[in-house]
Design an enzyme around this catalytic site. Structure first.
Site, PDB file in Angstrom:
ATOM      1  N   ASN A 115       0.826  -1.020  -0.218  1.00  0.00           N
ATOM      2  CA  ASN A 115      -0.153   0.022   0.099  1.00  0.00           C
ATOM      3  C   ASN A 115       0.825   1.271  -0.024  1.00  0.00           C
ATOM      4  O   ASN A 115       0.218   2.186  -0.540  1.00  0.00           O
ATOM      5  CB  ASN A 115      -0.933  -0.087   1.183  1.00  0.00           C
ATOM      6  CG  ASN A 115      -2.088  -0.959   1.228  1.00  0.00           C
ATOM      7  OD1 ASN A 115      -2.133  -1.595   0.269  1.00  0.00           O
ATOM      8  ND2 ASN A 115      -2.769  -1.116   2.344  1.00  0.00           N
ATOM      9  N   LYS A 167      13.697 -15.907 -32.004  1.00  0.00           N
ATOM     10  CA  LYS A 167      13.007 -14.585 -32.375  1.00  0.00           C
ATOM     11  C   LYS A 167      12.616 -14.978 -33.941  1.00  0.00           C
ATOM     12  O   LYS A 167      13.132 -15.836 -34.533  1.00  0.00           O
ATOM     13  CB  LYS A 167      13.871 -13.429 -32.738  1.00  0.00           C
ATOM     14  CG  LYS A 167      14.439 -12.821 -31.348  1.00  0.00           C
ATOM     15  CD  LYS A 167      13.442 -12.015 -30.561  1.00  0.00           C
ATOM     16  CE  LYS A 167      13.941 -11.828 -29.162  1.00  0.00           C
ATOM     17  NZ  LYS A 167      13.122 -10.785 -28.198  1.00  0.00           N
ATOM     18  N   LYS A 169       9.664 -13.180 -32.002  1.00  0.00           N
ATOM     19  CA  LYS A 169       9.249 -13.247 -30.573  1.00  0.00           C
ATOM     20  C   LYS A 169       7.960 -14.288 -30.714  1.00  0.00           C
ATOM     21  O   LYS A 169       7.709 -15.107 -29.880  1.00  0.00           O
ATOM     22  CB  LYS A 169       8.799 -11.906 -30.093  1.00  0.00           C
ATOM     23  CG  LYS A 169       8.605 -11.822 -28.532  1.00  0.00           C
ATOM     24  CD  LYS A 169       8.021 -10.583 -28.158  1.00  0.00           C
ATOM     25  CE  LYS A 169       8.753  -9.449 -28.177  1.00  0.00           C
ATOM     26  NZ  LYS A 169       9.605  -9.426 -26.873  1.00  0.00           N
ATOM     27  N   LYS A 193      15.736 -20.325 -24.995  1.00  0.00           N
ATOM     28  CA  LYS A 193      14.665 -19.922 -24.089  1.00  0.00           C
ATOM     29  C   LYS A 193      13.665 -19.613 -25.101  1.00  0.00           C
ATOM     30  O   LYS A 193      13.721 -18.970 -26.028  1.00  0.00           O
ATOM     31  CB  LYS A 193      14.984 -18.926 -23.097  1.00  0.00           C
ATOM     32  CG  LYS A 193      14.647 -17.586 -23.296  1.00  0.00           C
ATOM     33  CD  LYS A 193      14.794 -16.377 -22.095  1.00  0.00           C
ATOM     34  CE  LYS A 193      13.694 -15.670 -21.835  1.00  0.00           C
ATOM     35  NZ  LYS A 193      13.344 -14.704 -22.798  1.00  0.00           N
ATOM     36  N   ASN A 194      12.202 -19.935 -24.628  1.00  0.00           N
ATOM     37  CA  ASN A 194      11.134 -19.546 -25.215  1.00  0.00           C
ATOM     38  C   ASN A 194      11.087 -17.841 -24.928  1.00  0.00           C
ATOM     39  O   ASN A 194      11.475 -17.448 -23.881  1.00  0.00           O
ATOM     40  CB  ASN A 194       9.783 -19.788 -24.545  1.00  0.00           C
ATOM     41  CG  ASN A 194       9.191 -21.091 -25.049  1.00  0.00           C
ATOM     42  OD1 ASN A 194       8.665 -21.935 -24.028  1.00  0.00           O
ATOM     43  ND2 ASN A 194       9.454 -21.644 -26.197  1.00  0.00           N
ATOM     44  N   ASP A 195      10.663 -17.060 -26.162  1.00  0.00           N
ATOM     45  CA  ASP A 195      10.517 -15.719 -25.537  1.00  0.00           C
ATOM     46  C   ASP A 195       9.308 -15.653 -24.853  1.00  0.00           C
ATOM     47  O   ASP A 195       8.505 -16.570 -24.731  1.00  0.00           O
ATOM     48  CB  ASP A 195      10.253 -14.780 -26.701  1.00  0.00           C
ATOM     49  CG  ASP A 195      10.880 -13.359 -26.623  1.00  0.00           C
ATOM     50  OD1 ASP A 195      11.009 -12.976 -25.245  1.00  0.00           O
ATOM     51  OD2 ASP A 195      11.412 -12.771 -27.509  1.00  0.00           O
ATOM     52  N   GLU A 196       9.322 -14.794 -23.698  1.00  0.00           N
ATOM     53  CA  GLU A 196       8.402 -14.980 -22.732  1.00  0.00           C
ATOM     54  C   GLU A 196       7.011 -14.871 -22.770  1.00  0.00           C
ATOM     55  O   GLU A 196       6.075 -15.494 -22.093  1.00  0.00           O
ATOM     56  CB  GLU A 196       8.763 -14.029 -21.502  1.00  0.00           C
ATOM     57  CG  GLU A 196       8.587 -12.622 -21.638  1.00  0.00           C
ATOM     58  CD  GLU A 196      10.060 -11.857 -22.657  1.00  0.00           C
ATOM     59  OE1 GLU A 196      10.902 -12.758 -22.782  1.00  0.00           O
ATOM     60  OE2 GLU A 196       9.775 -10.835 -23.059  1.00  0.00           O
ATOM     61  N   HIS A 288      11.969 -14.980 -15.270  1.00  0.00           N
ATOM     62  CA  HIS A 288      11.904 -13.530 -16.483  1.00  0.00           C
ATOM     63  C   HIS A 288      11.162 -12.546 -15.416  1.00  0.00           C
ATOM     64  O   HIS A 288      10.158 -12.951 -14.884  1.00  0.00           O
ATOM     65  CB  HIS A 288      11.126 -14.098 -17.729  1.00  0.00           C
ATOM     66  CG  HIS A 288      11.428 -12.851 -18.651  1.00  0.00           C
ATOM     67  ND1 HIS A 288      10.657 -11.875 -18.707  1.00  0.00           N
ATOM     68  CD2 HIS A 288      12.502 -12.813 -19.582  1.00  0.00           C
ATOM     69  CE1 HIS A 288      10.856 -10.975 -19.867  1.00  0.00           C
ATOM     70  NE2 HIS A 288      11.999 -11.583 -20.200  1.00  0.00           N
ATOM     71  N   ARG A 289      11.467 -11.391 -15.810  1.00  0.00           N
ATOM     72  CA  ARG A 289      10.896 -10.169 -14.888  1.00  0.00           C
ATOM     73  C   ARG A 289      10.254  -9.083 -15.744  1.00  0.00           C
ATOM     74  O   ARG A 289      10.358  -7.962 -15.475  1.00  0.00           O
ATOM     75  CB  ARG A 289      12.152  -9.623 -14.231  1.00  0.00           C
ATOM     76  CG  ARG A 289      13.474  -9.174 -15.150  1.00  0.00           C
ATOM     77  CD  ARG A 289      14.523  -8.473 -14.427  1.00  0.00           C
ATOM     78  NE  ARG A 289      15.387  -7.807 -15.536  1.00  0.00           N
ATOM     79  CZ  ARG A 289      16.181  -6.937 -15.391  1.00  0.00           C
ATOM     80  NH1 ARG A 289      16.427  -6.495 -14.124  1.00  0.00           N
ATOM     81  NH2 ARG A 289      16.978  -6.442 -16.147  1.00  0.00           N
ATOM     82  N   HIS A 322      16.854 -12.682 -14.546  1.00  0.00           N
ATOM     83  CA  HIS A 322      17.347 -11.426 -15.398  1.00  0.00           C
ATOM     84  C   HIS A 322      17.796 -10.454 -14.507  1.00  0.00           C
ATOM     85  O   HIS A 322      17.137  -9.904 -13.643  1.00  0.00           O
ATOM     86  CB  HIS A 322      16.498 -11.047 -16.439  1.00  0.00           C
ATOM     87  CG  HIS A 322      16.094 -12.198 -17.445  1.00  0.00           C
ATOM     88  ND1 HIS A 322      16.507 -12.022 -18.752  1.00  0.00           N
ATOM     89  CD2 HIS A 322      15.565 -13.429 -17.449  1.00  0.00           C
ATOM     90  CE1 HIS A 322      15.933 -13.077 -19.326  1.00  0.00           C
ATOM     91  NE2 HIS A 322      15.642 -13.931 -18.586  1.00  0.00           N
ATOM     92  N   LYS A 330      20.204  -3.408 -24.673  1.00  0.00           N
ATOM     93  CA  LYS A 330      19.335  -2.536 -25.232  1.00  0.00           C
ATOM     94  C   LYS A 330      18.486  -1.744 -24.017  1.00  0.00           C
ATOM     95  O   LYS A 330      17.872  -0.857 -24.160  1.00  0.00           O
ATOM     96  CB  LYS A 330      18.489  -3.005 -26.267  1.00  0.00           C
ATOM     97  CG  LYS A 330      17.508  -4.165 -25.479  1.00  0.00           C
ATOM     98  CD  LYS A 330      16.412  -4.553 -26.645  1.00  0.00           C
ATOM     99  CE  LYS A 330      15.722  -5.619 -26.139  1.00  0.00           C
ATOM    100  NZ  LYS A 330      14.928  -6.332 -27.196  1.00  0.00           N
ATOM    101  N   SER A 399      20.642 -10.552 -20.866  1.00  0.00           N
ATOM    102  CA  SER A 399      19.854 -10.659 -22.014  1.00  0.00           C
ATOM    103  C   SER A 399      19.365  -9.228 -22.384  1.00  0.00           C
ATOM    104  O   SER A 399      19.127  -8.086 -21.453  1.00  0.00           O
ATOM    105  CB  SER A 399      18.663 -11.577 -21.657  1.00  0.00           C
ATOM    106  OG  SER A 399      17.887 -11.528 -22.689  1.00  0.00           O
TER     107      SER A 399
END
Ligand SMILES: O=C(COP(=O)(O)O)[C@H](O)[C@H](O)COP(=O)(O)O
Ligand SMILES: [Mg+2]
Length: 479
Positions: A115, A167, A169, A193-196, A288-289, A322, A330, A399
C-alpha cells in the site's frame, strides 16, 4: 541525535511516535528485516512524519491510531531508525515475525512495497536495498537446482552459458520454432529460451512446440555430442494450466537437466515462482522479469530497485533471474544497479547499495568456514546433520540487445563469467542466419577465453567477422 533530528522527533504525533526509534540499539540483532528507502514527503508531513506513516502502513498501522492496539501488537510495529536528510534516505526495521510463516515471499512484499507505494504522504518512495538476518533466511526456500547443476549437466565450466531467445518473438509455427532451436544448438550454443510471451497460441500449440523441441534437441545432441538445455515458459492463466505445461515437458521424454521452467515472475506472481520451486526442486527455475521497469527504472520515483527484486528472487528460490546488461545492451541499466544485483545473488556474501548481506549463518569473520560452505553449497554436499548453513546461489541471466561483439564488454563490467546469456537479435540477425549467429557467439567466447581481441580472432573465423561487420555497422547506424 543531532538537533535537527531531535526537532523532527518532537514533531511526531502520538501515532507516528510508535513507529520511530532513532535509538534502536541493534537493528542487526536478527529480529528485523531492514530496508532503506529514498523518500520525499508528498503532503503536509515532514520527512520523518512521512517515514513514520510509511512504517505504520507497511506493518501494523493505518492513518489513525486505533483503539484495538494491544501491547503485543505494538511490538510488531516497524520502526524508522535512521535518517539521511541530505540524501533523502530513511532506514526502517521490520520485526520479521510479522511475516507469514512458511517462507512466503509474496507476503513480505505485500507489506514492504505494498500500500505504501500509493500513499498521498509520499511524492517519492523507492526501496533501494533490503537486508535479511540469517535467522530469517533459514525459513525461506532459496534455490534448489542451481546453475552449477546446469553446468554439470552441460559439462560447461569456466565460461558463460551461451544462450538464445528464439525470434521472431512470436509467429513461428511449432516446427519452425524448433528448427531455429536446432540451428542454434548445432551452431554450438548451449541454451535456448522461449521468448516470454510464447504460450499456447493457435498457430503454435504448446504440446506440439514441446514435441518438436524434443526432436530438435535429440538431433542436435546426436550431431554435436554435446548436451543442450531448453527453457520453456510455463506461465499460465491458472495453477492447473501451469502444472499441466510442466507435466507435458516432464513427460515428453526429456533428460532431467535438459529443460528449465521459465516463469514470468512479476506478471504471473511470486506464488507461481514459489510453487515451481517447491514442486520441481530438480528443475532450473528461470525467473523472467517482464514489467520490472515499472518499479525499478531509476527515473521512476516509486517502486524498488533491481537489487531488491533480485534478492527476493533468490529468497523465493529462483535458480536464475534476469539482472540486466549494465547498460551494455538495449535495456536501461547501469553497472551500479545491475552488477551489484548480479553479485548479490551469486555470492555467499556481497555488498549491496547500503547493506552487506551474508547468505550464510556462519560469521563472515570466519573466512575458512565461509569458504567451506561456499564449496559445499555450490557442489551440493549433503551436510551430515542436514542443518541449514546458507542459501544457494541464484544465477544472473543476462539478456537484452546483446550480441557477440558485446560479450567481452559485458564480461568486463560483470567481473566474472558465472552467468547465462541469452541473445535474441544478437544471434538471429546474423547475416548468414542462426547457425552462423551461434558460431559467432561461440567464437567471441573462445576469443575472450584465449585473451585475444575479437577482431584478431575474426581473421580466421568467418562467422565472427561477419557478426563484427554487421553489429558494428548496426550500432553506428543506430547512433
Ligand atoms: O527477449 C529479450 C531480449 O531479446 P534480444 O536479445 O533480441 O534483445 C528479453 O525478454 C529481454 O532481454 C528481457 O530484458 P531483461 O533481461 O533486462 O529483463
Ligand atoms: Mg523477451
Amino acid at each position: 541525535m543531532s538537533s535537527i533530528h531531535e526537532d523532527l522527533v518532537k514533531s511526531l504525533n502520538s501515532k507516528q511516535e510508535a513507529y520511530v526509534n532513532m535509538e534502536l540499539p541493534d537493528p542487526t540483532n536478527g529480529e528485523y528485516l531492514l530496508g532503506v528507502f529514498h523518500i520525499v514527503p508528498g503532503g503536509k508531513f515532514n520527512v520523518l512524519q512521512a517515514a513514520a506513516e510509511v512504517a505504520a502502513e507497511s506493518s501494523t498501522g493505518t492513518n489513525f491510531k486505533v483503539n484495538t492496539e494491544t501491547p503485543f501488537s505494538r511490538t510488531m510495529n516497524a520502526l524508522v531508525y535512521q535518517l539521511d536528510l541530505e540524501r533523502e534516505l530513511v532506514w526502517i526495521a521490520y520485526p520479521w515475525r510479522l511475516f507469514d510463516r512458511g517462507g512466503n515471499v509474496q507476503n513480505i512484499l505485500t507489506y514492504i512495497v505494498g500500500n505504501i507505494l500509493g500513499m498521498k504522504e509520499v511524492a517519492a518512495l523507492k526501496l533501494l536495498d533490503v537486508w535479511f538476518p540469517p535467522s530469517m533466511l533459514e525459513q525461506y526456500d532459496g534455490p534448489s537446482f542451481t546453475v552449477d547443476d546446469m553446468r554439470a549437466y552441460l559439462n560447461v565450466y569456466d565460461r558463460p552459458i551461451l544462450g538464445t531467445i528464439v525470434k521472431p518473438k512470436m509467429g513461428l509455427t511449432s516446427a519452425e520454432y524448433a528448427e531455429v532451436c536446432y540451428d542454434f544448438w548445432v551452431g554450438g550454443g548451449d541454451f535456448v529460451k522461449n521468448d516470454e510471451p510464447q504460450a499456447n497460441q493457435d498457430f503454435c500449440p504448446y504440446d506440439k512446440m514441446v514435441l518438436h523441441v524434443k526432436e530438435a534437441m535429440d538431433k542436435a545432441v546426436k550431431e554435436t555430442g554435446q548436451k543442450k538445455v531448453h527453457s520453456f515458459n510455463v506461465s499460465a492463466a491458472d495453477f492447473d494450466t501451469m502444472i499441466e505445461r510442466c507435466e507435458m515437458i516432464v513427460n515428453a521424454g526429456f533428460e532431467p537437466g535438459s529443460y528449465a521452467f521459465l516463469i514470468d515472475g512479476i506478471t504471473a506472481g511470486w506464488m507461481a515462482v514459489q510453487t515451481l520451486r517447491r514442486r520441481y526442486p530438480n528443475v532450473f527455475i528461470h525467473f523472467h522479469r517482464a514489467a520490472h521497469g515499472a518499479f525499478t527504472r531509476p527515473e521512476n520515483p516509486l517502486g524498488f530497485s533491481v537489487l531488491v527484486l533480485s534478492k527476493f528472487a533468490r529468497l523465493a528460490g529462483a535458480s536464475g533471474i534476469h539482472t540486466g546488461t549494465a547498460g551494455v545492451g538495449k535495456m536501461k541499466g547501469t553497472p551500479k544497479e545491475d552488477v551489484v544485483a548480479a553479485h548479490e545473488i551469486q555470492y555467499m556474501s556481497a555488498e549491496g547499495h547500503f547493506f552487506r548481506q551474508s547468505w550464510s549463518k556462519i560469521p563472515e569473520t570466519d573466512k575458512d568456514a565461509i569458504a567451506i560452505v561456499n564449496e559445499d553449497i555450490a557442489h551440493h554436499v549433503v551436510l551430515e546433520d542436514d542443518s541449514w548453513r546458507g542459501m544457494k546461489k541464484c544465477c544472473p541471466i543476462v539478456s537484452g540487445g546483446l550480441n557477440p561483439v558485446r560479450l567481452k564488454p559485458f564480461i568486463d563490467v560483470m567481473g566474472n563469467v558465472d552467468f547465462i546469456t541469452t541473445m535474441g537479435s544478437g544471434v538471429h540477425a546474423h547475416p548468414e542466419g542462426t547457425q552462423a549467429g551461434a558460431k559467432a557467439l561461440v567464437q567471441a567466447c573462445e576469443a575472450y577465453l584465449k585473451g585475444v581481441e575479437i577482431e584478431e580472432y575474426a581473421k580466421d573465423h568467418e562467422e565472427l567477422a561477419q557478426a563484427i561487420d554487421f553489429f558494428t555497422k548496426a550500432a553506428k547506424d543506430a547512433m
